[in-house]
Design an enzyme around this catalytic site. Structure first.
Site, PDB file in Angstrom:
ATOM      1  N   HIS A   1       1.058  -1.430   0.046  1.00 46.71           N
ATOM      2  CA  HIS A   1      -0.002   0.057   0.077  1.00 46.71           C
ATOM      3  C   HIS A   1       0.857   1.262  -0.169  1.00 46.71           C
ATOM      4  CE1 HIS A   1       1.243  -0.498   4.416  1.00 46.71           C
ATOM      5  NE2 HIS A   1       0.990   0.947   4.251  1.00 46.71           N
TER       6      HIS A   1
ATOM      7  N   HIS B   1       6.014   6.573  -0.712  1.00 49.14           N
ATOM      8  CA  HIS B   1       6.372   5.157  -1.009  1.00 49.14           C
ATOM      9  C   HIS B   1       5.618   4.050  -0.660  1.00 49.14           C
ATOM     10  CE1 HIS B   1       6.814   5.787   3.368  1.00 49.14           C
ATOM     11  NE2 HIS B   1       6.955   4.242   3.404  1.00 49.14           N
TER      12      HIS B   1
HETATM   13  P1  ATP Z   1       4.537  -2.978  12.586  1.00 45.11           P
HETATM   14  O1  ATP Z   1       4.739  -1.747  13.094  1.00 45.11           O
HETATM   15  O2  ATP Z   1       3.608  -4.047  13.263  1.00 45.11           O
HETATM   16  O3  ATP Z   1       5.870  -3.552  12.160  1.00 45.11           O
HETATM   17  P2  ATP Z   1       3.448  -1.686  10.197  1.00 45.11           P
HETATM   18  O4  ATP Z   1       4.496  -0.706  10.205  1.00 45.11           O
HETATM   19  O5  ATP Z   1       3.011  -2.477   8.745  1.00 45.11           O
HETATM   20  O6  ATP Z   1       3.798  -3.085  11.107  1.00 45.11           O
HETATM   21  P3  ATP Z   1       1.711   0.217  11.440  1.00 45.11           P
HETATM   22  O7  ATP Z   1       3.060   0.538  12.247  1.00 45.11           O
HETATM   23  O8  ATP Z   1       0.458   0.162  11.968  1.00 45.11           O
HETATM   24  O9  ATP Z   1       2.222  -1.210  10.879  1.00 45.11           O
HETATM   25  O10 ATP Z   1       1.822   1.086  10.208  1.00 45.11           O
HETATM   26  C1  ATP Z   1       0.618   1.350   9.177  1.00 45.11           C
HETATM   27  C2  ATP Z   1       1.165   2.226   7.927  1.00 45.11           C
HETATM   28  O11 ATP Z   1       1.435   3.445   8.480  1.00 45.11           O
HETATM   29  C3  ATP Z   1       2.444   1.571   7.439  1.00 45.11           C
HETATM   30  O12 ATP Z   1       2.681   1.895   6.144  1.00 45.11           O
HETATM   31  C4  ATP Z   1       3.651   2.385   8.141  1.00 45.11           C
HETATM   32  O13 ATP Z   1       4.704   2.796   7.400  1.00 45.11           O
HETATM   33  C5  ATP Z   1       2.937   3.626   8.334  1.00 45.11           C
HETATM   34  N1  ATP Z   1       3.418   4.288   9.812  1.00 45.11           N
HETATM   35  C6  ATP Z   1       3.610   3.855  10.945  1.00 45.11           C
HETATM   36  N2  ATP Z   1       3.746   4.643  11.946  1.00 45.11           N
HETATM   37  C7  ATP Z   1       4.004   5.667  11.197  1.00 45.11           C
HETATM   38  C8  ATP Z   1       4.701   7.196  11.311  1.00 45.11           C
HETATM   39  N3  ATP Z   1       4.745   7.389  12.653  1.00 45.11           N
HETATM   40  N4  ATP Z   1       4.521   7.970  10.439  1.00 45.11           N
HETATM   41  C9  ATP Z   1       4.141   7.791   9.332  1.00 45.11           C
HETATM   42  N5  ATP Z   1       3.721   6.515   8.937  1.00 45.11           N
HETATM   43  C10 ATP Z   1       3.584   5.638   9.840  1.00 45.11           C
END
Ligand code: ATP
Ligand code: MG
Length: 171
Positions: free
Chosen positions: A39, A121
């Protein structure tokens, strides 16, 4: 619950992104993000209350997203989490505008966390062993979009699972 707004790739593009993820994985190791999780995050909302989530679902279901085409023609990485991604070599004005428009609305819901910079990205690998894209084919994909998804991220031990709670209408 933990939410974010994203572009979700149509099936053919998902497959093409998956092929890039396979090539990247063969070259750089790490954990390949599964096809169903690929995504583009437009806005990360973090934890919201059930009441806020209900309001956001209603908003997204009525949201108009101007159609656009995003060219994915470059590799990139985020060093600390070891993320290798595919995206645009230059900033995309339409996505930047969409990001700004979404955050204007999100701030109206009292959400904070608007980032100072937005690098669109699609993450393909986590904890990659190497982050150089040398030897990888140059990506050249076009992502035609006209709607966004409000996605719930459910944390599991082995990587988050995503569930779409609402989609904006197709334009
Ligand atoms: P995990 O954190 O469990 O390893 P994940 O990163 O796929 O898995 P989330 O952390 O819930 O799941 O993130 C969901 C989406 O939001 C992902 O595309 C992640 O890169 C993005 N994301 C997460 N935290 C942030 C942040 N602080 N700022 C910007 N984007 C974020
Ligand atoms: Mg995360």
């Amino acid at each position: 619950m933990r939410l974010f707004l994203a572009l979700v790739p149509p099936p053919e593009l998902r497959e093409q992104l998956g092929e890039l993820a396979d090539a990247a994985h063969a070259n750089c190791g790490g954990r390949r993000i599964p096809d169903e999780s690929l995504h583009l995050t437009l806005a990360f909302l973090g934890e919201v209350s059930d009441v806020q989530a209900t309001e956001l679902v209603d908003w997204v279901r009525r949201l108009t997203v101007p159609p656009g085409e995003w060219r994915l023609d470059g590799w990139g990485h985020f060093r600390r989490p070891g993320i290798l991604w595919v995206g645009g070599q230059s900033p995309d004005p339409a996505l930047t505008a969409l990001h700004g428009h979404l955050w204007d609305a999100l701030e109206g819901f009292d959400l904070t966390g608007r980032p100072t910079c937005f690098v669109p990205h699609v993450s393909l690998l986590r904890r990659a062993r190497r982050l150089e894209a040398h030897g990888l084919p140059a990506p050249d994909l076009v992502w035609g979009y006209n709607r966004v998804d409000l996605v719930r991220s459910i944390t599991r031990d082995w990587g988050s699972r995503y569930v779409s709670l609402a989609r904006s209408p197709q334009n």
